[in-house]
Design an enzyme around this catalytic site. Structure first.
Site, mmCIF file in Angstrom:
data_model
loop_
_atom_site.group_PDB
_atom_site.id
_atom_site.type_symbol
_atom_site.label_atom_id
_atom_site.label_comp_id
_atom_site.label_asym_id
_atom_site.label_seq_id
_atom_site.Cartn_x
_atom_site.Cartn_y
_atom_site.Cartn_z
ATOM 1 N N SER A 128 12.300 -12.945 -2.006
ATOM 2 C CA SER A 128 12.379 -12.237 -0.727
ATOM 3 C C SER A 128 11.114 -11.436 -0.490
ATOM 4 O O SER A 128 10.539 -10.863 -1.414
ATOM 5 C CB SER A 128 13.586 -11.303 -0.702
ATOM 6 O OG SER A 128 13.628 -10.589 0.523
ATOM 7 N N HIS A 185 21.656 -10.963 -0.419
ATOM 8 C CA HIS A 185 20.578 -10.118 0.114
ATOM 9 C C HIS A 185 20.346 -10.434 1.583
ATOM 10 O O HIS A 185 20.260 -9.529 2.423
ATOM 11 C CB HIS A 185 19.290 -10.345 -0.679
ATOM 12 C CG HIS A 185 18.050 -9.840 -0.003
ATOM 13 N ND1 HIS A 185 17.445 -10.508 1.059
ATOM 14 C CD2 HIS A 185 17.287 -8.738 -0.227
ATOM 15 C CE1 HIS A 185 16.387 -9.822 1.461
ATOM 16 N NE2 HIS A 185 16.263 -8.756 0.696
#
Length: 486
Positions: A128, A185
């Site tokens: 990420s 997430h």
């Protein structure tokens, strides 16, 4: 000297990860289906470190030190399988294939099992941080075998984002755990962006705050308990003027939000493991309805209920400084709803761990999100603290952690006022509302599900349990309505 790692798939993310590796002292073998892309990277960035140019996967594999490490960065789905199928005959027992794309965790579990039977390690890695993170340090969430992480981990930790010197990278769990944690997430990210959007809409529609003014509000909020990357860049976006028209850029962007599937996967998986991720699901639905622009245009002409004229904060609060009070209420509602999104995501990780046999460490996972990723926020330090206790003392839900319980109690009156105002004046706030409903559902010691179960027993003989004695029961609804234990 052989290369430390090979990277195949040199689009922006793959190229930036390769450059990150090289910048950190690793020799990186490069491969792309189009050799021109490999040469373009070398021409532009070859000076950044040690690269090895290859034209085929066979050359890539041949250039690597053992155990070989090959990082795949291609489009999720079929393309990943195609690369694996081509790579597998070229590798030897103990070699490692890494998928750092946004692959679906079930596909990662399938691939890991299949390759394990062939003596190969398959590591699904959640990454990420977007293009900038891939180049300068992303949050990295690796799955796969512990043995593979012992070999691969030091390399990933070195290229990851750092938070006060700590690497935002740690082994998450076996098979698909890494991609699952990255999926969650992203689900939290969906909800986080949606509640920010709802806060913006409420302040503009009900308090009359224009984007440039709101930029200052969000910038101030970024010095409070809301401090986070998304709050920070919200101020930047709201402040931006369109070069062509001079209008706020947010007013010339089409109000249709895209999605790549990870939020949807999170909502579906939440249903599958029995975890009520309502905030995440509502944020996915909000993006879906935003894409129905023609339908919204038609219904806006047909349905008159809603805001027929400008509503001012003073009309809502009846005070001279009502606008300021309303903005503060929205801030508190935003913080409370943001907490719910994190709580639901972590609850889902616990449920998935039980379902798939993963021993997920919530403190460690929260630590990975403190830098490099999109949902990085100051509150993650507090989340880590909540789980940095013996297992028996850990909260069953994040909202039960003492720090957050106190925060919710303080935010609750404002949260209710904001949701009530949104409903009264027709401003959609689906995640604010569903998050409050989730909170209220958790705090009730009895819910109307008793009636639901009674109805299920009536039409389908699905049985029920009683509060006053053990056992499973059925009422003979179509007969004498007597109760039978079954």
């Amino acid at each position: 000297m052989g290369a430390d790692i090979g990277v195949t798939g040199l689009a922006v993310m793959g190229a930036n990860l390769a450059r990150n590796l090289a910048r950190n002292g690793f020799t990186v073998a490069l491969h792309n289906r189009s050799v021109a892309r490999t040469d373009s990277l070398l021409n532009s960035y070859g000076h950044e470190g040690n690269f090895v140019r290859t034209e085929t996967l066979a050359e890539l594999v041949e250039s690597l030190e053992r155990p070989r490490k090959v990082l795949i960065m291609v489009k999720a789905g079929g393309p990943v399988d195609a690369v694996i199928d081509e790579l597998t005959p070229l590798l030897e027992e103990g070699d490692i294939i890494i998928d750092a794309g946004n692959s679906f965790y079930e596909e990662t579990r399938r691939r890991e099992e299949a390759l394990r039977e062939k003596g190969l390690h398959f590591v699904g890695v959640g990454v990420s941080g977007g293009e900038e993170g891939a180049l300068n340090g992303p949050s990295i969430m690796p799955g796969g075998s512990r043995e593979s992480y012992d070999s691969l981990g030091p390399m990933l930790e070195k290229i990851s984002a750092k938070y006060h010197g700590e690497a935002c990278c740690a082994w998450v769990g076996t098979d698909g755990a890494g991609h699952y944690v990255k999926m969650v997430h992203n689900g939290i990210e969906y909800a986080d962006m949606q509640v920010i959007g709802e806060a913006y809409d409420l302040m503009r529609s009900l308090a009359g705050l224009e984007p440039a003014t709101q930029a200052g509000v969000f910038r101030e909020w970024n010095t409070t308990d809301l401090a986070s990357y998304l709050i920070e860049i919200t101020a930047e976006v709201l402040e931006q003027e369109d070069e062509l028209t001079g209008r706020p850029l947010v007013d010339v962007i089409v109000d249709s939000a895209g999605q790549k599937g990870t939020g949807r996967w999170t909502a579906i998986s939440g249903l599958e493991v029995g975890s009520p991720v309502t905030a995440i699901a509502e944020s996915v639905f909000a993006r879906s309805i935003s894409s129905q622009r023609d339908l919204r245009a038609e219904t806006s002409r047909v349905f008159s209920a809603g805001i027929n004229e400008a509503i001012t904060a003073s009309e809502l609060y009846g005070e001279d400084d009502a606008q300021q009070d309303f903005v503060e209420d929205v801030r508190k509602a935003l913080y409370a709803s943001k907490l719910v999104a994190y709580a639901q995501g972590l609850d889902m990780l616990v449920a998935a761990g039980e379902e798939y046999g993963w021993d997920l460490d919530l403190k460690s996972i929260a630590s990975l999100w403190r830098a490099g990723c999109i949902i990085r926020a100051d509150l993650l330090d507090t989340i880590m603290k909540a789980y940095d206790v013996p297992a028996a003392q850990r909260p069953k839900n994040l909202l039960l952690a003492e720090e957050f319980t106190e925060a919710l109690n303080e935010c609750l009156p404002a949260w209710r006022r904001v949701v009530a105002a949104a409903a009264t004046y027709g401003v959609p706030a689906p995640v604010f509302s569903s998050s409050l409903a989730y909170y209220d559902s958790l705090r009730r010691d009895r819910l109307p599900a008793s009636l639901t179960q009674g109805l299920r027993d009536y039409f389908g003989a699905h049985t029920y349990q009683r509060v006053d004695k053990p056992g499973t029961f059925h009422t003979r609804w179509s007969q004498d309505r007597s109760e039978a234990e079954v």
